[in-house]
Scaffold this motif. Sequence first.
Motif, short mmCIF file in Angstrom:
data_model
loop_
_atom_site.label_atom_id
_atom_site.label_comp_id
_atom_site.label_asym_id
_atom_site.label_seq_id
_atom_site.Cartn_x
_atom_site.Cartn_y
_atom_site.Cartn_z
N TRP A 181 -0.61 -6.69 7.66
CA TRP A 181 -1.04 -8.10 7.77
C TRP A 181 -1.13 -8.78 6.41
N VAL A 182 -0.13 -8.58 5.57
CA VAL A 182 -0.16 -9.12 4.21
C VAL A 182 -0.30 -10.65 4.27
N SER A 183 -1.30 -11.16 3.56
CA SER A 183 -1.52 -12.60 3.55
C SER A 183 -1.53 -13.19 2.14
N GLU A 184 -1.65 -12.34 1.12
CA GLU A 184 -1.68 -12.85 -0.24
C GLU A 184 -1.13 -11.83 -1.22
N ILE A 185 -0.35 -12.33 -2.16
CA ILE A 185 0.07 -11.56 -3.33
C ILE A 185 -0.46 -12.35 -4.52
N ARG A 186 -1.47 -11.79 -5.19
CA ARG A 186 -2.08 -12.44 -6.35
C ARG A 186 -1.55 -11.77 -7.60
N ILE A 187 -0.91 -12.52 -8.46
CA ILE A 187 -0.31 -12.02 -9.69
C ILE A 187 -1.31 -12.17 -10.83
N GLY A 188 -1.34 -11.18 -11.74
CA GLY A 188 -2.24 -11.25 -12.87
C GLY A 188 -1.70 -10.51 -14.08
N GLU A 189 -2.40 -10.68 -15.18
CA GLU A 189 -2.01 -10.04 -16.43
C GLU A 189 -2.66 -8.68 -16.62
N THR A 190 -3.74 -8.40 -15.88
CA THR A 190 -4.45 -7.13 -15.98
C THR A 190 -4.62 -6.53 -14.59
N PRO A 191 -4.87 -5.22 -14.49
CA PRO A 191 -5.04 -4.59 -13.17
C PRO A 191 -6.22 -5.18 -12.40
N PHE A 192 -6.09 -5.20 -11.10
CA PHE A 192 -7.13 -5.71 -10.22
C PHE A 192 -8.00 -4.56 -9.70
N THR A 193 -8.52 -3.75 -10.59
CA THR A 193 -9.19 -2.52 -10.17
C THR A 193 -10.42 -2.76 -9.30
N GLU A 194 -11.22 -3.78 -9.60
CA GLU A 194 -12.44 -4.02 -8.82
C GLU A 194 -12.13 -4.48 -7.40
N ASP A 195 -11.00 -5.14 -7.21
CA ASP A 195 -10.63 -5.65 -5.89
C ASP A 195 -9.76 -4.69 -5.09
N ASP A 196 -9.35 -3.58 -5.70
CA ASP A 196 -8.48 -2.61 -5.05
C ASP A 196 -9.31 -1.71 -4.14
N THR A 197 -9.29 -2.00 -2.84
CA THR A 197 -10.13 -1.29 -1.87
C THR A 197 -9.36 -0.33 -0.98
N ALA A 198 -8.03 -0.36 -1.03
CA ALA A 198 -7.21 0.34 -0.06
C ALA A 198 -7.47 1.84 0.01
N LYS A 199 -7.46 2.52 -1.12
CA LYS A 199 -7.63 3.97 -1.11
C LYS A 199 -8.99 4.36 -0.52
N ASP A 200 -10.06 3.71 -0.96
CA ASP A 200 -11.39 4.04 -0.46
C ASP A 200 -11.50 3.78 1.04
N LEU A 201 -10.99 2.66 1.51
CA LEU A 201 -11.06 2.36 2.94
C LEU A 201 -10.24 3.35 3.76
N ALA A 202 -9.04 3.68 3.28
CA ALA A 202 -8.19 4.63 3.99
C ALA A 202 -8.83 6.01 4.06
N LEU A 203 -9.39 6.47 2.94
CA LEU A 203 -10.03 7.80 2.94
C LEU A 203 -11.28 7.82 3.79
N SER A 204 -11.98 6.69 3.91
CA SER A 204 -13.19 6.66 4.72
C SER A 204 -12.87 6.88 6.20
N ARG A 205 -11.66 6.57 6.61
CA ARG A 205 -11.26 6.78 8.01
C ARG A 205 -11.17 8.26 8.36
N ILE A 206 -10.81 9.08 7.37
CA ILE A 206 -10.68 10.50 7.69
C ILE A 206 -11.91 11.30 7.29
N GLU A 207 -12.71 10.76 6.38
CA GLU A 207 -13.92 11.46 5.95
C GLU A 207 -15.11 11.09 6.81
#
Length: 167
Positions: A140-166
């Motif tokens: 359901w991609v709705s936004e691609i936000r471009i930046g000069e530095t990594p978006f580490t604080e907003d990167d939730t995918a790995k934690d959410l995906a792992l929470s499904r199996i843990e």
Amino acid sequence: MDGLKSYGVPDDVDPDGWTLRVAGTVDRPLRIDPADLASYPLETAADDFACIEGWVANGLSWRGVRVARLLEGADPTDASEYALVRAMDGEYACSFPLDRLRESILAVELDGETLPVEHGGPARLVPLDTDRDCWESIKWVSEIRIGETPFTEDDTAKDLALSRIEG
């Protein structure tokens, strides 16, 4: 049709109201609706889809728009090196180096049929490199936000995906 598992579709996902925003450090922010997206040439990528949960969907055929084509229209600034791809539900997002994201496709079809909402339709990010992880395939991609530095604080995918199996 396929061997992908699906999880419930979040309430915030409205495929009928779908648009894709490309914004951030770009010279021309874009708002792409389904008709706009249909004007881009489609590419096909066939591969197995392996999930960290231990299942594999063999021989999937994704069809979609190369992300590089979308980014050309937005014209990221020379200093842009990263992107955050956000799902329509507003919670799920994944950060990518911009060069890596360019090689991905925004899939609109799966195995010759319109991508169903339970598998990420109307548009799902499908990274094509060999080092991809299943949580990077953003539904359901709705936004691609471009930046000069990594978006580490907003990167939730790995934690959410792992929470499904843990969880």
